[in-house]
Enzyme design. Structure first.
Site, mmCIF file in Angstrom:
data_model
loop_
_atom_site.group_PDB
_atom_site.id
_atom_site.type_symbol
_atom_site.label_atom_id
_atom_site.label_comp_id
_atom_site.label_asym_id
_atom_site.label_seq_id
_atom_site.Cartn_x
_atom_site.Cartn_y
_atom_site.Cartn_z
ATOM 1 N N THR A 189 0.831 -1.214 0.000
ATOM 2 C CA THR A 189 0.000 0.000 0.000
ATOM 3 C C THR A 189 0.856 1.250 0.000
ATOM 4 O O THR A 189 1.872 1.301 0.702
ATOM 5 C CB THR A 189 -0.890 0.006 1.266
ATOM 6 O OG1 THR A 189 -1.840 -1.041 1.123
ATOM 7 C CG2 THR A 189 -1.601 1.337 1.466
ATOM 8 N N ARG A 217 -15.196 -5.388 3.188
ATOM 9 C CA ARG A 217 -14.194 -5.115 4.246
ATOM 10 C C ARG A 217 -13.397 -3.854 3.878
ATOM 11 O O ARG A 217 -12.951 -3.682 2.763
ATOM 12 C CB ARG A 217 -13.252 -6.313 4.381
ATOM 13 C CG ARG A 217 -12.146 -6.131 5.440
ATOM 14 C CD ARG A 217 -10.876 -5.576 4.847
ATOM 15 N NE ARG A 217 -9.813 -5.406 5.840
ATOM 16 C CZ ARG A 217 -8.679 -4.758 5.602
ATOM 17 N NH1 ARG A 217 -8.457 -4.216 4.418
ATOM 18 N NH2 ARG A 217 -7.771 -4.633 6.537
ATOM 19 N N VAL A 218 -13.242 -2.979 4.860
ATOM 20 C CA VAL A 218 -12.453 -1.766 4.674
ATOM 21 C C VAL A 218 -11.420 -1.717 5.797
ATOM 22 O O VAL A 218 -11.749 -1.993 6.959
ATOM 23 C CB VAL A 218 -13.361 -0.508 4.734
ATOM 24 C CG1 VAL A 218 -12.526 0.762 4.725
ATOM 25 C CG2 VAL A 218 -14.345 -0.511 3.558
ATOM 26 N N GLY A 219 -10.197 -1.387 5.454
ATOM 27 C CA GLY A 219 -9.142 -1.311 6.465
ATOM 28 C C GLY A 219 -8.924 0.112 6.943
ATOM 29 O O GLY A 219 -9.853 0.923 7.020
ATOM 30 N N ASP A 220 -7.670 0.403 7.252
ATOM 31 C CA ASP A 220 -7.337 1.728 7.788
ATOM 32 C C ASP A 220 -7.094 2.778 6.711
ATOM 33 O O ASP A 220 -7.227 3.981 6.959
ATOM 34 C CB ASP A 220 -6.043 1.624 8.620
ATOM 35 C CG ASP A 220 -4.875 1.123 7.765
ATOM 36 O OD1 ASP A 220 -5.088 0.212 6.940
ATOM 37 O OD2 ASP A 220 -3.757 1.648 7.913
ATOM 38 N N THR A 240 0.940 1.491 6.633
ATOM 39 C CA THR A 240 0.708 0.342 5.753
ATOM 40 C C THR A 240 0.685 -0.899 6.638
ATOM 41 O O THR A 240 1.271 -0.915 7.722
ATOM 42 C CB THR A 240 1.809 0.240 4.677
ATOM 43 O OG1 THR A 240 1.552 -0.897 3.856
ATOM 44 C CG2 THR A 240 3.193 0.115 5.268
ATOM 45 N N GLY A 241 -0.022 -1.910 6.189
ATOM 46 C CA GLY A 241 -0.066 -3.145 6.965
ATOM 47 C C GLY A 241 -1.476 -3.497 7.395
ATOM 48 O O GLY A 241 -2.458 -3.058 6.802
ATOM 49 N N MET A 242 -1.549 -4.268 8.456
ATOM 50 C CA MET A 242 -2.809 -4.856 8.928
ATOM 51 C C MET A 242 -3.768 -3.771 9.459
ATOM 52 O O MET A 242 -3.682 -3.339 10.613
ATOM 53 C CB MET A 242 -2.424 -5.828 10.045
ATOM 54 C CG MET A 242 -3.530 -6.633 10.607
ATOM 55 S SD MET A 242 -4.010 -7.911 9.459
ATOM 56 C CE MET A 242 -5.351 -8.602 10.380
ATOM 57 N N GLY A 243 -4.661 -3.346 8.577
ATOM 58 C CA GLY A 243 -5.472 -2.165 8.844
ATOM 59 C C GLY A 243 -6.295 -2.221 10.114
ATOM 60 O O GLY A 243 -6.462 -1.212 10.805
HETATM 61 C C1 SD4 Z 1 -5.517 -2.464 4.727
HETATM 62 N N1 SD4 Z 1 -3.594 -1.192 5.353
HETATM 63 O O1 SD4 Z 1 -6.456 -2.524 3.941
HETATM 64 C C2 SD4 Z 1 -4.226 -1.840 4.249
HETATM 65 C C3 SD4 Z 1 -3.406 -2.890 3.610
HETATM 66 C C4 SD4 Z 1 -2.007 -2.550 3.365
HETATM 67 O O2 SD4 Z 1 -0.127 -2.923 2.167
HETATM 68 O O3 SD4 Z 1 -1.428 -1.653 3.888
HETATM 69 N N2 SD4 Z 1 -1.379 -3.264 2.508
HETATM 70 O O4 SD4 Z 1 -5.561 -2.943 5.851
#
Ligand code: SD4
Length: 329
Positions: A189, A217-220, A240-243
């Site tokens: 991301t 599903r929506v993340g951060d 970036t990462g686990m939203g």
């Molecule tokens: C999410 N933060 O949808 C995003 C995913 C992400 O690199 O960062 N991927 O959770």
């Protein structure tokens, strides 16, 4: 209000000639900070991961005297249009039903912001997010409503599912194992922060989210405060990462607020990750990376697992900076 007039009124107020509200006026509170903000600063752009093309594009805009808002918009669009990046824009991994749905947000120097959530069939969600910010009285549009708005703004319907992402999804479908974890291998991301020649800060963040996620599903990434936050008096942060974990701690807002309290961007990012680790009580099978910049153009980053890098581009050149991590190896 002219500073001289303001001083005159303040003196009058102190003398008891004018009642309280003037002393508590926004000018009184923010005046000195506004003056501080007008010191010349060097333009710089930083973004999550090693996105040379995206940061180069943003730097081109900044170098020519363009706004930080235009720089981050054009910068992240490079990744949205790059089909080889399977975490952003066209070519992104689909949800578990095979639909690519995109999330993006943008925030400017005045605290204006716009976001799109679970947007399908539109190649550049960051442009739609910017339109939400500039053309509507709202901050977020989601799903069908966001798509409808994009068509009204002249965006074209585009197939976002590339053959590569489709084939990988079909392979995944054979077992359909739902593992909602973003580790260090499967994400790219882009979150971007820029300071322009006027010293103004803007940020943008765009993603296709978690691969094979549940529909809707929506993340951060499109959530102001979680995946991105900018306060032009202080700085900005993006993730970036686990939203899900970033949302739980409102990570980017937290980092900007920590900088407001005097922490450096590096210290603030470290605290942001530590907050997440504390909430997870020993669970560490996921990755998160934060980057941050302050008003002086100082930068920082921190992540959970080694492997995260961020790119910076300024007069001093462009660098891919390895990030320090909470877990050392
Ligand atoms: C999410 N933060 O949808 C995003 C995913 C992400 O690199 O960062 N991927 O959770």
């Amino acid at each position: 209000m002219q500073r001289r007039n303001f001083l005159k009124k303040s003196t009058a107020a102190t003398a008891g000639l004018i009642s309280g509200p003037i002393l508590a006026s926004p000018q009184n509170i923010t005046g000195p900070t506004i003056e501080k903000n007008h010191k010349p600063v060097k333009p710089i752009v930083i973004c999550t991961w090693n996105f040379l093309n995206a940061s180069s594009k943003a730097w081109e805009v900044l170098k020519e005297g363009g706004s930080s808002l235009d720089a981050v918009t054009q910068g992240v669009m490079v990744e949205e249009n790059d089909t080889s990046n399977q975490t952003v824009g066209v070519g992104g991994r689909p949800d578990r039903d095979g639909n690519v749905s995109l999330d993006a947000c943008i925030m400017d120097k005045d605290g204006n912001c716009g976001a799109v959530l679970a947007l399908q069939n539109i190649a550049n969600p960051i442009l739609v997010a910017r339109k939400v910010m500039e053309e509507t009285p709202h901050v977020m549009l989601a799903g069908k409503g966001a798509e409808q708005f994009a068509y009204e703004m002249g965006f074209k319907k585009t197939n976002l599912l590339t053959e590569k992402s489709k084939q990988e999804w079909l392979e995944w479908k054979k077992t359909s194992q739902y593992k909602p974890i973003i580790n260090i291998e499967n994400h790219d991301t882009i979150g971007m922060l820029a300071i322009d020649k006027k010293g103004d800060i803007s940020g943008a963040c765009t993603t296709s989210g978690m691969g094979y996620k549940m529909a809707g599903r929506v993340g951060d990434s499109p959530i102001i405060g979680a995946g991105l936050f900018v306060d032009n008096e202080i700085g900005g942060a993006t993730a970036t990462g686990m939203g899900e974990e970033v949302v739980r701690t409102v990570g980017s807002f937290l980092i900007v607020e920590l900088m407001r309290q005097g922490k450096s961007p590096q210290e603030a990012c470290e605290e942001g990750v530590k907050r997440i680790m504390a909430k997870n009580k020993g669970r560490d099978d996921f990755q998160i990376g934060f980057i941050a910049i302050n008003k002086k153009g100082e930068t920082g980053s921190y992540c959970i697992h080694p492997g995260f890098t961020f790119r910076s581009y300024s007069e001093e050149g462009h660098v891919n900076n390895p990030s320090e991590s909470y877990i050392k190896s």
